[in-house]
Each structure stands twice: as structure tokens, then as C-alpha cells.
Motif scaffolding. Structure first.
Motif, mmCIF file in Angstrom:
data_model
loop_
_atom_site.group_PDB
_atom_site.id
_atom_site.type_symbol
_atom_site.label_atom_id
_atom_site.label_comp_id
_atom_site.label_asym_id
_atom_site.label_seq_id
_atom_site.Cartn_x
_atom_site.Cartn_y
_atom_site.Cartn_z
ATOM 1 N N LEU A 4 -6.383 3.883 -0.751
ATOM 2 C CA LEU A 4 -6.014 4.130 0.660
ATOM 3 C C LEU A 4 -7.018 5.533 0.857
ATOM 4 N N LEU A 8 -5.021 10.990 2.754
ATOM 5 C CA LEU A 8 -3.631 9.615 3.022
ATOM 6 C C LEU A 8 -2.817 9.794 1.489
ATOM 7 N N THR A 9 -3.496 9.889 0.014
ATOM 8 C CA THR A 9 -2.765 9.615 -0.929
ATOM 9 C C THR A 9 -2.558 10.855 -1.340
ATOM 10 N N TYR A 11 -1.715 13.269 0.709
ATOM 11 C CA TYR A 11 -0.433 13.073 1.639
ATOM 12 C C TYR A 11 1.243 12.420 1.062
#
Ligand code: ZN
Length: 269
Positions: A4, A8-9, A11
Motif C-alpha cells: 500500500l 493509505l497505510t 490512514y
């Protein structure tokens, strides 16, 4: 989660930590109510001393405790530091699971197990009792995810889990029966054995070896680290074993399979 993007990680880890805080609070509340013999399904959260029903702003994990400096808003009763501690511990545990198993159904199953492990550890620490209800909930968590996680091989997965449960409990049961005869007293509670059975469902019998060793080492560490000696004078088992089993199970979720694979490789190469 290396596939990822970094954003995104971050998040996912943030959402995971927040969810862990909320469910850690839920686990601590559930444990308090079960330890006090109350129903945890009915009734709203209230102060243990003045009985005042807590408002939403009192129920924000960690933040409320810090804002109120660890005291009840109405009567000033101390709120134990273990409440925010349990919330933070649960958040860290949730993050550990998602880092190991990614955003999967497996993660969801282990999150539920983590909440139950935390609640079980807290109740056992307070009352030296392991509630059957929590163990049944663990077994239900295992059963519920069997068809979801092992599509097409449910039977084999069920047998593997039952073998793990038996491997985690039967040798200990034999040992306990022998020890009880030799020492003429209870060497380990029946609740601990049932706990090992329920937790064993989640592991192969190879991983159970790791679980047993980890739990015993943690039990010795916890007993040494704790000055707690209160308890039944008839029963020298002063320190409850439940928290060590819970921690051992969690550690095994993360590390048992790679550790046992590495260990077996020593013999095969
Ligand atoms: Zn109060």
C-alpha cells in the motif's frame, strides 16, 4: 502492508488505533461489569461510586480520562489508570494484528479475539475467575469465521482447530491431575485449562507448543513483576494465570507460525 502507499497505510493504522481504543474501552467496561456480577448488555455506563450515568463526553477513550485528570466529573471518585491503559493496550494490539495480517477477514477474527482476551485477563486479575461466557464467545469467534476463512476446506480447518484445542489442554490436564495428587492441592484452576482449550482452537498443534511456552514464561514474568500476594491462603497460586495466557495467545497470533517454522527448519536442514 508493504504493497500500500504510505498515506493509505497511515490512514488504515490510524483508523485501526481508534477502533482499538474504543473496543479497549468496551472490553474494560465489559470486564468491570462481569467482575461486579452485573449484566453488560443492559444499562448505560455509570460511575461505580455515585452511580451517575456517563455522558458521551465522559466516554471518549483516554481523552476523557486525561481531561478529567482521572476523576469522576460528579463525585470526584478516582478512575483507575488501568482504564486508559487497557484502551491504549488494545489500540497497540489492534495495530499489531493489522500489520501482521493486513486488512483481511483474518484480522477481523483476531481483533474480536483480542477484545475477549483483554476482558478475560482483566476479570481474572480482579476476581481470579475466568468467565465461561468469554470462553464461549472465543469459541463462537472461531466457529463463525471457519466457513469464511476456509472456503472449501472447512472440515480440515475444524479438525485442525480441535486438534490445537486438545493439544493445548489435554497434556496440561494430565499434568494438573498428577500434580494435584502429588501436592494434595489444586495446582492450576479449571478456568485456566478451559482458557487453553478455547484459545487452542485458533492454532495448529505445532503452534500450541509456542503458545504453552510463551504463556508459562509470561506467567513467571508477571508473577515476579507483581508484588500482589493477596488471594486465597489455602491456594498458594497467588497470581492469576489468565493475563499471562491472554498475552501468550496474542503473542502466538503474531509469532507462533514463523517461530515454529524456523524451529522445525533447524532439524530438517
Ligand atoms: Zn462518580
Amino acid at each position: 502492508m508493504l504493497h500500500l502507499s504510505a498515506a493509505l497505510t497511515a490512514y488504515i493504522l490510524t483508523i485501526t488505533a481508534l477502533l482499538g481504543l474504543v473496543l479497549g474501552s468496551f472490553a474494560a467496561c465489559m470486564a468491570d461489569r462481569v467482575a461486579a456480577g452485573e449484566s453488560f448488555l443492559r444499562g448505560r455506563s455509570h460511575c461505580d461510586r455515585c452511580g451517575h450515568v456517563l455522558t458521551p463526553r465522559d466516554l471518549i477513550p483516554v481523552v476523557s480520562w486525561l481531561a478529567l485528570r482521572g476523576r469522576c466529573r460528579w463525585c470526584g471518585a478516582k478512575i483507575p489508570v488501568r482504564c486508559p491503559a487497557a484502551e491504549l493496550l488494545c489500540a497497540a494490539a489492534f495495530v499489531g494484528i493489522v500489520l501482521r495480517y493486513d486488512v483481511t477477514l483474518q484480522t477481523l477474527q483476531y481483533w474480536i479475539l483480542t477484545v475477549l482476551l483483554l476482558a478475560t485477563a482483566l476479570v481474572d486479575y480482579d476476581t481470579a475467575m475466568i468467565p465461561d461466557g468469554f470462553l464461549l464467545a472465543m469459541a463462537a469467534d472461531w466457529l463463525m469465521f471457519l466457513p469464511l476463512l476456509h472456503r472449501g476446506a472447512v472440515g480440515a480447518a475444524a479438525l485442525r482447530g480441535l486438534a490445537g484445542a486438545l493439544a493445548a489442554s489435554v497434556p496440561l490436564l494430565v499434568l494438573v491431575l498428577v500434580m494435584d495428587r502429588v501436592l494434595k492441592r489444586e495446582s492450576m484452576g479449571g478456568g485456566d485449562l478451559k482458557f487453553f482449550f478455547a484459545a487452542g482452537l485458533f492454532f495448529s498443534w505445532q503452534s500450541v507448543l509456542f503458545l504453552l511456552i510463551a504463556s508459562c514464561l509470561l506467567g513467571i514474568l508477571f508473577a515476579l513483576a507483581s508484588s500482589r500476594t493477596a488471594g486465597d491462603p489455602e491456594n498458594p497460586k497467588a497470581f492469576p494465570f489468565g493475563p499471562a495466557i491472554a498475552a501468550g495467545v496474542y503473542l502466538s497470533l503474531l509469532a507462533a507460525e514463523p517461530a515454529m517454522a524456523a524451529y522445525l527448519r533447524l532439524f530438517l536442514l
